[in-house]
Design a protein around this motif. Structure first.
Motif, PDB file in Angstrom:
ATOM      1  N   ILE A   1       7.080   5.690   4.141  1.00  0.00           N
ATOM      2  CA  ILE A   1       7.959   5.828   2.834  1.00  0.00           C
ATOM      3  C   ILE A   1       9.671   5.684   3.463  1.00  0.00           C
ATOM      4  O   ILE A   1      10.425   5.092   2.567  1.00  0.00           O
ATOM      5  N   SER A   2      10.053   6.464   4.375  1.00  0.00           N
ATOM      6  CA  SER A   2      11.391   6.212   4.742  1.00  0.00           C
ATOM      7  C   SER A   2      11.865   4.914   5.214  1.00  0.00           C
ATOM      8  O   SER A   2      12.728   4.405   4.865  1.00  0.00           O
ATOM      9  N   MET A   3      10.962   4.305   5.784  1.00  0.00           N
ATOM     10  CA  MET A   3      11.227   2.651   6.147  1.00  0.00           C
ATOM     11  C   MET A   3      11.383   1.756   4.635  1.00  0.00           C
ATOM     12  O   MET A   3      12.396   0.980   4.750  1.00  0.00           O
ATOM     13  N   GLU A   4      10.502   2.160   3.692  1.00  0.00           N
ATOM     14  CA  GLU A   4      10.554   1.452   2.456  1.00  0.00           C
ATOM     15  C   GLU A   4      11.981   1.755   1.641  1.00  0.00           C
ATOM     16  O   GLU A   4      12.411   0.798   1.170  1.00  0.00           O
ATOM     17  N   VAL A   5      12.263   3.168   1.599  1.00  0.00           N
ATOM     18  CA  VAL A   5      13.486   3.517   1.224  1.00  0.00           C
ATOM     19  C   VAL A   5      14.760   2.773   1.830  1.00  0.00           C
ATOM     20  O   VAL A   5      15.672   2.482   1.094  1.00  0.00           O
ATOM     21  N   ALA A   6      14.677   2.856   3.241  1.00  0.00           N
ATOM     22  CA  ALA A   6      15.894   2.441   3.903  1.00  0.00           C
ATOM     23  C   ALA A   6      16.096   0.986   3.441  1.00  0.00           C
ATOM     24  O   ALA A   6      17.184   0.486   3.607  1.00  0.00           O
TER      25      ALA A   6
ATOM     26  N   LEU B   1       0.891  -1.254   0.110  1.00  0.00           N
ATOM     27  CA  LEU B   1       0.107  -0.132   0.065  1.00  0.00           C
ATOM     28  C   LEU B   1       0.867   1.328  -0.059  1.00  0.00           C
ATOM     29  O   LEU B   1       0.289   2.466  -0.558  1.00  0.00           O
ATOM     30  N   VAL B   2       2.022   1.225   0.730  1.00  0.00           N
ATOM     31  CA  VAL B   2       2.864   2.200   0.529  1.00  0.00           C
ATOM     32  C   VAL B   2       3.412   2.646  -0.627  1.00  0.00           C
ATOM     33  O   VAL B   2       3.555   3.943  -1.091  1.00  0.00           O
ATOM     34  N   GLY B   3       3.707   1.678  -1.346  1.00  0.00           N
ATOM     35  CA  GLY B   3       4.252   1.491  -2.799  1.00  0.00           C
ATOM     36  C   GLY B   3       2.995   2.439  -3.964  1.00  0.00           C
ATOM     37  O   GLY B   3       3.139   3.327  -4.412  1.00  0.00           O
ATOM     38  N   ILE B   4       1.722   2.031  -3.569  1.00  0.00           N
ATOM     39  CA  ILE B   4       0.659   2.655  -4.159  1.00  0.00           C
ATOM     40  C   ILE B   4       0.443   4.133  -3.918  1.00  0.00           C
ATOM     41  O   ILE B   4       0.364   4.991  -4.614  1.00  0.00           O
ATOM     42  N   VAL B   5       0.529   4.599  -2.552  1.00  0.00           N
ATOM     43  CA  VAL B   5       0.337   5.930  -2.060  1.00  0.00           C
ATOM     44  C   VAL B   5       1.493   6.771  -2.695  1.00  0.00           C
ATOM     45  O   VAL B   5       1.400   7.958  -3.004  1.00  0.00           O
ATOM     46  N   MET B   6       2.737   6.127  -2.779  1.00  0.00           N
ATOM     47  CA  MET B   6       3.872   6.914  -3.342  1.00  0.00           C
ATOM     48  C   MET B   6       3.747   7.441  -4.760  1.00  0.00           C
ATOM     49  O   MET B   6       4.259   8.218  -5.170  1.00  0.00           O
ATOM     50  N   LYS B   7       2.512   6.593  -5.499  1.00  0.00           N
ATOM     51  CA  LYS B   7       2.394   7.171  -6.766  1.00  0.00           C
ATOM     52  C   LYS B   7       1.746   8.506  -6.705  1.00  0.00           C
ATOM     53  O   LYS B   7       1.893   9.158  -7.632  1.00  0.00           O
ATOM     54  N   PHE B   8       1.271   8.635  -5.699  1.00  0.00           N
ATOM     55  CA  PHE B   8       0.582  10.093  -5.443  1.00  0.00           C
ATOM     56  C   PHE B   8       1.371  10.977  -4.895  1.00  0.00           C
ATOM     57  O   PHE B   8       0.997  12.255  -4.948  1.00  0.00           O
TER      58      PHE B   8
END
Length: 414
Positions: A275-280, A187-194
């Motif tokens: 987002i910061s966790m996903e990127v890390a 879901l984080v990946g989906i939200v990041m598209k926005f």
């Protein structure tokens, strides 16, 4: 032709938002409210709402898995001590940089400030002792509903330790939590598209509402804070990555740029956490077990960017009021700000509450916050980007030192 990546899109949204907000403020200020209400605010708030929707379940799942993944309680204790020590040391360095730069540049003497109109109502913050006592949730469900991050972290750590101790008996529950975590990250990946559109709206609102005149009047104050943040990011975090983690600082900041851009636009370490966790985990190669423990804790108690603001604002207000601060006063400011960063963990409007505590500790009028509150929204964006970078730098440092330790133990046992 290669399509622009997420970083480029978010940065484009950020720059366009700033330019559009400033142009409307300068040349069409009368229509700003209408455009802001029907365009900028919905874009920004929808994005913020989507991120905040994911924060609580993501923190719960990730910390349970992180604790269970660490396995040995001694390892959890070692990582916990290193993490908290790192946060306290870097916060001390941050406020020292802020105080030093403000003492040299003296932004409070750069103009005539209307002290009579300076007003700010102080809010009593919990003490460090109260914060530590309140970390233990009497009702974990209520903590989840209220979004009390410290209590959620403590509860999740206990659950993770229990899953480790029970082993095979709870493998079904562990699988369920892993699946829940996977769903959240998807879901984080989906939200990041926005994210590019949300960033555009948030920045346009912030810049458009503040205006060029406010920024110009407080230019020297803003310059000192931005310079201190830059110095801290480059030397403290860059030094952490280079000398403690053995990695390239350029690699770190380049890879972490998408999260920094979102942190800049949202002005919230907690909101940026997914987002910061996903990127890390994906870009900086931090193991989930380390990222899941270090970054949520950092988002709650690590406030280096805010500490810099404390130092600069304290010196600025003292200079504006013509009050001389002694060496002992400056040491008190450092100590109070470091303790306040823990004592005010999870309190809304934490930056200004911390500043009120710091000012009262050295006898400066809390009303002086009224001088800086007008542009605090813009500066809050920059310090949030620094705060989350510190959390990520700590996660990389912890991950690399643990990796080295495990290799040494393996070689000794070989």
């Amino acid at each position: 032709m290669k399509k622009p990546g997420l970083t480029a899109k978010v940065l484009t949204g950020l720059v366009l938002g700033a330019v559009v907000g400033l142009l409307i403020n300068l040349f069409a200020s009368g229509s700003f409210e209408v455009i802001n209400t029907y365009l900028f605010v919905p874009l920004g708030q929808i994005f913020l709402g989507l991120i905040k929707m994911l924060v609580v379940p993501l923190v719960l799942f990730s910390i349970i898995l992180g604790t269970a993944g660490l396995g040995d309680p001694a390892k959890l204790g070692r990582i916990g001590i290193k993490t908290v020590t790192y946060f306290l040391v870097t916060t001390t360095i941050a406020i020292t940089i802020g105080l030093s730069l403000a003492a040299v540049i003296q932004p409070g003497l750069a103009g005539d400030f209307d002290l009579s109109s300076a007003e700010f109502e102080t809010t009593e913050a919990p003490s460090v002792g109260d914060t530590l006592l309140n970390m233990i949730p009497t009702n974990p469900i209520a903590s989840l509903v209220e979004g009390n991050m410290l209590q959620i972290i403590v509860f999740a750590v206990f659950v993770g330790l229990a899953l480790t101790a029970l082993g095979e008996k709870t493998k079904g529950l562990v699988a369920f939590i892993e699946q829940g975590n996977d769903v959240m990250m998807y879901l984080v990946g989906i939200v990041m598209k926005f994210a590019p559109y949300g960033t555009f709206g948030l920045i346009a609102t912030a810049v458009g509402s503040q205006g060029f005149s406010a920024m110009k009047a407080m230019g020297s104050y803003m310059l000192v804070i931005v310079a201190a943040l830059l110095i801290h990011a480059v030397f403290t975090y860059g030094g952490t990555i280079k000398f403690l983690a053995g990695k390239s600082p350029v690699w770190f900041f380049k890879k972490f740029a998408p999260a920094m851009s979102v942190g800049f636009s949202t002005s919230s370490s907690t909101a940026t956490l997914p987002i910061s966790m996903e990127v890390a985990q994906d870009e900086l190669n931090v193991p989930k077990s380390v990222s899941s423990f270090v970054q949520p804790l950092g988002a709650t108690i690590n406030m280096d960017g805010t500490a810099i603001m404390q130092g600069v604002a304290t010196m600025f207000i003292a200079q504006a009021y013509g009050i001389e601060l002694s060496t002992m006063d400056l040491m008190t400011v450092v100590l109070t700000a470091v303790l306040a960063s823990i004592g005010t963990a999870g309190v809304p409007g934490v930056g200004l509450i911390m500043l009120a505590m710091v000012l009262s500790s050295v006898g400066l009028p809390a009303a002086g916050i009224g001088l800086v509150i007008g542009i605090d929204r813009l500066l809050d964006m920059t310090r949030t980007a620094v705060n989350i970078s510190g959390d990520a730098a700590c996660a990389v440092y912890i991950a690399e030192t643990e990796k080295i330790r495990e290799l040494r133990l393996k070689n000794m046992n070989a």
